[in-house]
Scaffold this motif. Structure first.
Motif, mmCIF file in Angstrom:
data_model
loop_
_atom_site.group_PDB
_atom_site.id
_atom_site.type_symbol
_atom_site.label_atom_id
_atom_site.label_comp_id
_atom_site.label_asym_id
_atom_site.label_seq_id
_atom_site.Cartn_x
_atom_site.Cartn_y
_atom_site.Cartn_z
ATOM 1 N N LEU A 247 -10.693 -5.125 9.364
ATOM 2 C CA LEU A 247 -9.640 -4.238 8.861
ATOM 3 C C LEU A 247 -9.015 -3.454 10.007
ATOM 4 N N ILE A 248 -9.847 -2.882 10.876
ATOM 5 C CA ILE A 248 -9.326 -2.089 11.992
ATOM 6 C C ILE A 248 -8.456 -2.961 12.898
ATOM 7 N N GLN A 249 -8.900 -4.189 13.161
ATOM 8 C CA GLN A 249 -8.124 -5.096 14.003
ATOM 9 C C GLN A 249 -6.785 -5.422 13.350
ATOM 10 N N THR A 250 -6.796 -5.646 12.043
ATOM 11 C CA THR A 250 -5.563 -5.984 11.333
ATOM 12 C C THR A 250 -4.601 -4.808 11.304
ATOM 13 N N SER B 274 -1.817 -9.720 4.457
ATOM 14 C CA SER B 274 -2.899 -10.142 5.339
ATOM 15 C C SER B 274 -4.080 -9.197 5.234
ATOM 16 N N MET B 275 -3.807 -7.898 5.007
ATOM 17 C CA MET B 275 -4.905 -6.948 4.817
ATOM 18 C C MET B 275 -5.595 -7.206 3.484
ATOM 19 N N ALA B 276 -4.819 -7.493 2.455
ATOM 20 C CA ALA B 276 -5.423 -7.778 1.156
ATOM 21 C C ALA B 276 -6.263 -9.047 1.214
ATOM 22 N N ALA B 277 -5.863 -9.990 2.084
ATOM 23 C CA ALA B 277 -6.623 -11.238 2.218
ATOM 24 C C ALA B 277 -8.031 -10.986 2.731
ATOM 25 N N ILE B 278 -8.206 -9.899 3.497
ATOM 26 C CA ILE B 278 -9.543 -9.545 3.981
ATOM 27 C C ILE B 278 -10.457 -9.270 2.794
ATOM 28 N N ILE B 279 -9.956 -8.500 1.842
ATOM 29 C CA ILE B 279 -10.753 -8.162 0.668
ATOM 30 C C ILE B 279 -10.903 -9.375 -0.239
ATOM 31 N N ASP C 2 -3.288 -6.091 -12.130
ATOM 32 C CA ASP C 2 -4.270 -7.109 -12.484
ATOM 33 C C ASP C 2 -4.453 -8.190 -11.424
ATOM 34 N N SER C 3 -3.817 -8.040 -10.254
ATOM 35 C CA SER C 3 -3.975 -9.037 -9.196
ATOM 36 C C SER C 3 -3.745 -8.389 -7.841
ATOM 37 N N LEU C 4 -4.301 -9.001 -6.802
ATOM 38 C CA LEU C 4 -4.076 -8.503 -5.446
ATOM 39 C C LEU C 4 -2.595 -8.531 -5.107
ATOM 40 N N GLN C 5 -1.909 -9.588 -5.527
ATOM 41 C CA GLN C 5 -0.486 -9.708 -5.240
ATOM 42 C C GLN C 5 0.287 -8.532 -5.841
ATOM 43 N N ARG C 6 -0.034 -8.175 -7.078
ATOM 44 C CA ARG C 6 0.667 -7.061 -7.722
ATOM 45 C C ARG C 6 0.312 -5.738 -7.052
ATOM 46 N N ALA C 7 -0.945 -5.593 -6.664
ATOM 47 C CA ALA C 7 -1.359 -4.368 -5.976
ATOM 48 C C ALA C 7 -0.570 -4.199 -4.681
ATOM 49 N N VAL C 8 -0.431 -5.273 -3.917
ATOM 50 C CA VAL C 8 0.316 -5.222 -2.655
ATOM 51 C C VAL C 8 1.777 -4.867 -2.912
ATOM 52 N N LEU D 263 3.116 -3.254 -5.461
ATOM 53 C CA LEU D 263 3.318 -1.910 -5.999
ATOM 54 C C LEU D 263 3.103 -0.811 -4.956
ATOM 55 N N VAL D 264 2.029 -0.906 -4.189
ATOM 56 C CA VAL D 264 1.670 0.231 -3.334
ATOM 57 C C VAL D 264 2.129 0.075 -1.899
ATOM 58 N N GLY D 265 2.537 -1.123 -1.483
ATOM 59 C CA GLY D 265 3.054 -1.310 -0.140
ATOM 60 C C GLY D 265 1.965 -1.326 0.920
ATOM 61 N N THR D 266 2.405 -1.459 2.177
ATOM 62 C CA THR D 266 1.466 -1.611 3.288
ATOM 63 C C THR D 266 0.564 -0.398 3.432
ATOM 64 N N GLU D 267 1.151 0.804 3.444
ATOM 65 C CA GLU D 267 0.344 2.012 3.625
ATOM 66 C C GLU D 267 -0.621 2.211 2.470
ATOM 67 N N GLY D 268 -0.129 1.974 1.255
ATOM 68 C CA GLY D 268 -0.987 2.155 0.096
ATOM 69 C C GLY D 268 -2.149 1.176 0.076
ATOM 70 N N ILE D 269 -1.859 -0.096 0.384
ATOM 71 C CA ILE D 269 -2.935 -1.091 0.353
ATOM 72 C C ILE D 269 -3.943 -0.816 1.461
ATOM 73 N N ARG D 270 -3.470 -0.276 2.584
ATOM 74 C CA ARG D 270 -4.367 0.090 3.675
ATOM 75 C C ARG D 270 -5.342 1.173 3.220
ATOM 76 N N GLN D 271 -4.821 2.171 2.508
ATOM 77 C CA GLN D 271 -5.690 3.244 2.013
ATOM 78 C C GLN D 271 -6.685 2.710 0.981
ATOM 79 N N ILE D 272 -6.212 1.866 0.080
ATOM 80 C CA ILE D 272 -7.099 1.358 -0.969
ATOM 81 C C ILE D 272 -8.184 0.465 -0.378
#
Length: 358
Positions: A107-110, A120-125, A152-158, A160-169
């Motif tokens: 995650l830190i590297q990404t 790509s960050m969501a793909a880590i999870i 209900d999906s990683l795609q929807r989460a990404v 809705l919340v964007g790069t910064e939001g997905i990074r925090q989650i």
């Protein structure tokens, strides 16, 4: 004539009431101490930060019976001394610290890769089904959920919340399993401390981005790590209480959390090889000094406490904002924006009118 006088009187009184909040905000900006009376039931007056911290501890440290824990000073003193000695003497090798999440280095590297996308960050999870479930659960929590329709999906989460939001989650998802704590003495401690860590993480990132102009990713990890510090301090307290065959009081738990949460958090940050700025800011914040990330963390901890106290009906939003306004260094427009992001209209809180009636 009498009706006219009554109307003028009502207009004047309404104007006075409307102007009162602005006068209080101006007094707060000028440094005048304006603590709302009985801001948090059962918590003594003091500095705004101390009031919010004490209120947060009172919320987290509700004893198992629902009543007050036995506060026996003769038991508290040796218990506190034993925990402090253990924390002082601990060599803090890896086996004494929470296990670093396996995917954290990725995650830190990404995050440090400017070309990396939220996907790509969501793909880590996505590599771990359990972590994926935790991500969706957190994305649907009141802190992050932006729309009525469930995520209900990683795609929807990404999306809705964007790069910064997905990074925090994602950061929160990695930390959540490490923070799980069963605490019989204070049953809701684990839940409250986790909620506080999530809120502090978000507030710290926003404050760093808007006010101190520091690294938002480092700031969000400070918010999460201070929650880990609190959980580890509680584990030491529970172990010591078990050894002494006693029950920790709310007072001794609060004192130890005040004294040790941030020093322990800084050790975790160093051991996990988080950005050096996180470790340094936690140390500075423990000394209640410094600007930059340390200032963002101090604000975030207070804002998270204020939001939790509102969510649990202990204070109103007006009281929470009045307390936060007393803390210097955050412009009024930034405070209002961060509060809306942190607290949101969807959160049920206790209105001022309900507090008066109660």
């Amino acid at each position: 004539m009498a009706l006219l006088a009554a109307a003028v009187g009502a207009w004047w009184l309404q104007g006075r009431r409307a102007a009162a909040p602005e006068r209080e905000r101006a007094a707060a900006r000028s440094g005048e101490r304006q603590v709302p009376p009985a801001a948090i039931p059962g918590v003594p007056d003091g500095d705004a930060g101390q009031i919010l911290q004490a209120g947060f501890h009172a919320l987290a440290l509700v004893p198992r019976s629902g009543g007050a824990c036995p506060a026996v000073v003769s038991q508290d003193a040796p218990l506190e001394a034993a925990v402090a000695a253990a924390l002082e003497a601990r060599d803090w090798s890896a086996r004494h610290l929470p296990r670093r999440p396996q995917l954290l280095p990725q995650l830190i590297q990404t995050v440090n890769d400017s070309d990396a996308s939220a996907r790509s960050m969501a793909a880590i999870i996505g590599q771990d089904a359990v972590l994926t479930g935790n991500l969706l659960r957190i994305a649907n929590s009141p802190i992050y959920r932006l729309q009525a329709k469930p995520v209900d999906s990683l795609q929807r989460a990404v999306t809705l919340v964007g790069t910064e939001g997905i990074r925090q989650i994602i950061s929160a998802v990695l930390v959540q399993p490490v923070m799980q704590l069963h605490c019989e003495a204070f049953p809701q401690f684990g839940t409250v401390i986790w909620e506080h860590a999530l809120l502090a993480s978000r507030a710290a990132a926003d404050h760093a981005r808007m006010v101190t102009h520091e690294d938002a990713f480092a700031a969000q990890w400070m918010g999460l790590t201070q929650g880990l510090g609190a959980a580890l301090v509680m584990r030491h307290l529970l172990d010591a209480a078990h050894d002494q065959a006693t029950t920790p009081s709310q007072a001794v738990a609060s004192q130890l959390l005040d004294a040790w949460t941030l020093p322990v958090a800084s050790r975790i940050a160093a051991a996990w090889e988080l950005p050096p700025s996180v470790h340094e800011a936690l140390l500075r914040d423990a000394e209640a000094s410094g600007g930059g990330l340390a200032a963002s963390l101090r604000f975030a901890r207070a804002a998270a406490s204020a939001s939790l106290l509102c969510r649990h009906g202990r204070i109103s939003q007006a009281q929470a904002l009045a307390l936060l306004e007393q803390r210097q260094g955050t412009p009024a427009h930034a405070l209002q924006w961060i509060w809306r992001r942190l607290h949101g209209r969807s959160v049920e809180t206790l209105d001022a009118e309900e507090m008066v009636e109660g």
